[in-house]
Every structure is written in C-alpha cells, then in structure tokens.
Design a protein around this motif. Structure first.
Motif, PDB file in Angstrom:
ATOM      1  N   THR A   4       0.772  -1.302  -0.328  1.00 22.49           N
ATOM      2  CA  THR A   4      -0.110  -0.201  -0.183  1.00 22.49           C
ATOM      3  C   THR A   4       0.701   0.910   0.205  1.00 22.49           C
ATOM      4  O   THR A   4       0.822   2.388  -0.792  1.00 22.49           O
ATOM      5  CB  THR A   4      -0.790  -0.273   1.303  1.00 22.49           C
ATOM      6  N   MET A   5       1.546   1.050   0.695  1.00 25.58           N
ATOM      7  CA  MET A   5       2.863   1.915   1.053  1.00 25.58           C
ATOM      8  C   MET A   5       3.615   2.509   0.006  1.00 25.58           C
ATOM      9  O   MET A   5       3.722   3.911  -0.972  1.00 25.58           O
ATOM     10  CB  MET A   5       3.477   2.108   2.173  1.00 25.58           C
ATOM     11  N   ASP A   6       4.403   1.626  -0.749  1.00 21.55           N
ATOM     12  CA  ASP A   6       5.151   1.383  -2.242  1.00 21.55           C
ATOM     13  C   ASP A   6       3.966   2.102  -3.478  1.00 21.55           C
ATOM     14  O   ASP A   6       4.273   3.246  -3.974  1.00 21.55           O
ATOM     15  CB  ASP A   6       5.243   0.298  -2.129  1.00 21.55           C
ATOM     16  N   ILE A  10       3.908   7.953  -2.323  1.00 19.21           N
ATOM     17  CA  ILE A  10       4.198   9.105  -1.242  1.00 19.21           C
ATOM     18  C   ILE A  10       5.791   8.477  -0.999  1.00 19.21           C
ATOM     19  O   ILE A  10       6.177   9.436  -0.735  1.00 19.21           O
ATOM     20  CB  ILE A  10       3.235   9.077  -0.213  1.00 19.21           C
ATOM     21  N   PHE A  11       5.197   6.974  -0.779  1.00 15.49           N
ATOM     22  CA  PHE A  11       6.172   6.041  -0.294  1.00 15.49           C
ATOM     23  C   PHE A  11       7.532   5.502  -1.753  1.00 15.49           C
ATOM     24  O   PHE A  11       6.901   5.238  -1.903  1.00 15.49           O
ATOM     25  CB  PHE A  11       6.131   5.448   0.872  1.00 15.49           C
ATOM     26  N   ASP A  12       8.344   5.069  -2.060  1.00 16.07           N
ATOM     27  CA  ASP A  12       9.216   3.939  -2.494  1.00 16.07           C
ATOM     28  C   ASP A  12       9.685   3.297  -1.830  1.00 16.07           C
ATOM     29  O   ASP A  12      10.991   3.216  -1.178  1.00 16.07           O
ATOM     30  CB  ASP A  12       9.771   5.157  -3.503  1.00 16.07           C
ATOM     31  N   ILE A  13       9.175   2.453  -1.290  1.00 13.70           N
ATOM     32  CA  ILE A  13      10.218   0.959  -0.749  1.00 13.70           C
ATOM     33  C   ILE A  13      11.071   0.292  -1.758  1.00 13.70           C
ATOM     34  O   ILE A  13      10.578  -0.366  -2.995  1.00 13.70           O
ATOM     35  CB  ILE A  13       8.685  -0.118  -0.584  1.00 13.70           C
ATOM     36  N   GLU A  14      12.750   0.629  -0.922  1.00 13.06           N
ATOM     37  CA  GLU A  14      13.409   0.488  -1.315  1.00 13.06           C
ATOM     38  C   GLU A  14      14.465  -0.847  -0.776  1.00 13.06           C
ATOM     39  O   GLU A  14      13.644  -1.501   0.234  1.00 13.06           O
ATOM     40  CB  GLU A  14      14.855   0.985  -2.093  1.00 13.06           C
ATOM     41  N   SER A  15      14.948  -1.429  -0.903  1.00 14.57           N
ATOM     42  CA  SER A  15      16.129  -2.527  -0.366  1.00 14.57           C
ATOM     43  C   SER A  15      17.283  -2.104   1.204  1.00 14.57           C
ATOM     44  O   SER A  15      17.246  -1.066   0.587  1.00 14.57           O
ATOM     45  CB  SER A  15      17.183  -3.188  -1.212  1.00 14.57           C
ATOM     46  N   HIS A  16      17.515  -2.742   1.773  1.00 18.21           N
ATOM     47  CA  HIS A  16      18.061  -1.892   2.910  1.00 18.21           C
ATOM     48  C   HIS A  16      18.695  -3.522   3.629  1.00 18.21           C
ATOM     49  O   HIS A  16      18.650  -3.795   4.604  1.00 18.21           O
ATOM     50  CB  HIS A  16      17.195  -1.535   3.813  1.00 18.21           C
ATOM     51  N   THR A  17      19.203  -4.521   3.281  1.00 15.82           N
ATOM     52  CA  THR A  17      19.340  -6.146   3.645  1.00 15.82           C
ATOM     53  C   THR A  17      18.048  -6.790   4.259  1.00 15.82           C
ATOM     54  O   THR A  17      16.912  -6.720   4.866  1.00 15.82           O
ATOM     55  CB  THR A  17      20.182  -6.204   4.754  1.00 15.82           C
ATOM     56  N   VAL A  18      18.475  -8.004   4.496  1.00 12.94           N
ATOM     57  CA  VAL A  18      16.763  -8.419   4.873  1.00 12.94           C
ATOM     58  C   VAL A  18      17.609  -9.060   6.000  1.00 12.94           C
ATOM     59  O   VAL A  18      16.533  -8.561   7.198  1.00 12.94           O
ATOM     60  CB  VAL A  18      18.175 -10.520   4.284  1.00 12.94           C
ATOM     61  N   HIS A  47       7.378  -9.551  -3.234  1.00 17.51           N
ATOM     62  CA  HIS A  47       6.679  -8.813  -2.631  1.00 17.51           C
ATOM     63  C   HIS A  47       6.303  -7.828  -3.607  1.00 17.51           C
ATOM     64  O   HIS A  47       4.536  -7.498  -3.376  1.00 17.51           O
ATOM     65  CB  HIS A  47       6.860  -8.590  -1.530  1.00 17.51           C
ATOM     66  N   LEU A  48       6.900  -6.882  -4.151  1.00 15.93           N
ATOM     67  CA  LEU A  48       6.082  -5.955  -4.274  1.00 15.93           C
ATOM     68  C   LEU A  48       5.687  -6.205  -5.786  1.00 15.93           C
ATOM     69  O   LEU A  48       4.681  -5.182  -6.595  1.00 15.93           O
ATOM     70  CB  LEU A  48       6.880  -4.684  -3.962  1.00 15.93           C
ATOM     71  N   GLY A  49       6.233  -6.455  -6.643  1.00 15.27           N
ATOM     72  CA  GLY A  49       6.127  -7.186  -7.872  1.00 15.27           C
ATOM     73  C   GLY A  49       6.544  -5.344  -8.998  1.00 15.27           C
ATOM     74  O   GLY A  49       5.337  -5.119  -9.679  1.00 15.27           O
ATOM     75  N   LYS A  50       7.613  -5.374  -8.467  1.00 13.24           N
ATOM     76  CA  LYS A  50       8.356  -4.132  -9.222  1.00 13.24           C
ATOM     77  C   LYS A  50       9.465  -4.255  -9.211  1.00 13.24           C
ATOM     78  O   LYS A  50      10.037  -5.532  -7.939  1.00 13.24           O
ATOM     79  CB  LYS A  50       7.923  -2.870  -8.420  1.00 13.24           C
TER      80      LYS A  50
END
Length: 123
Positions: A4-6, A10-18, A47-50
């Motif tokens: 929902t956030m992505d 407003i937000f862009d969910i990107e990577s930050h390690t596992v 998970h995000l399909g992007k």
C-alpha cells in the motif's frame, strides 16, 4: 502495508538488507554481503511486483567491498555521509539522512534542515 505504501506515490520501498547488518564491517564474509544485497532485492521484488533499484546501507555502514558489491545489484546506493553529489563517480555511497528508532517528527525535521543547510540548499 508496504504494498500500500509503495503504491501510494508518497513512499518508494527499496532495499535495506535482509538482516540489517552493518555491511561496512571488516568481519563479514563476502558471501554474507552478497546474500544480504541480493536476497533483499529478490524478496522485495517478489512481494511488491516491481523492480527494486535502490539500496540504503543499514546504519550508513559501507566500505569499498560492499559498495562494489552493491554496484553489481543496484542502480545506486546510499550511505549516511552528509552532503550532496552531482557526480556519477559516487553512485554507491550517496548521502542520506540517518533516522533511528528514537527519532520523532521534530528531530527528523531538524536533521533534514541541518542536511540542507550543510549542502548549501537553504539560504
């Protein structure tokens, strides 16, 4: 929630390690660094399909090996070094503002204002 956030724009969910390891440490086996970079990207993309293209080093912890490894996986990556860049030579150690668990709206605003002042963006 991250879907929902992505998708909000407003937000862009990107990577930050596992596992949120400080990748700049000298004690990590190269396979651990590569796993953290690649698996985080894979999990988020699934998970995000992007396509996930950006990476932020946990704690801003980055060294030459982790920066080189990130360059094989991501478009660019962020440390927490203060400043602004207009160079393609620093794509895997871009600056960002570190926000910790103890921060609140006011402290985040102060950190942003401080960073903008130091980057000569605010007069």
């Amino acid at each position: 929630d991250i879907k929902t956030m992505d998708k909000s724009g407003i937000f862009d969910i990107e990577s930050h390690t596992v596992h949120h390891y400080a990748l700049g440490g000298t004690y990590w086996d190269p396979s651990v660094v590569n796993y953290e970079l690649r698996q985080s990207k894979k999990d988020l993309e699934s998970h995000l399909g992007k396509i996930v293209e950006w990476f932020a080093y946990p704690y801003g912890s980055v060294n030459d090996f982790s920066a080189h490894s990130a360059s094989k996986v991501y478009y660019a990556a962020f440390g927490t070094n203060l400043g602004a860049y207009q160079s393609t030579e620093e794509e895997y150690t871009l600056p960002r503002i570190r926000i910790g668990g103890g921060d609140n709206g006011q402290s985040v605003d102060e950190k942003i204002q401080d960073a903008l002042t130091h980057a000569n963006c605010v007069h």
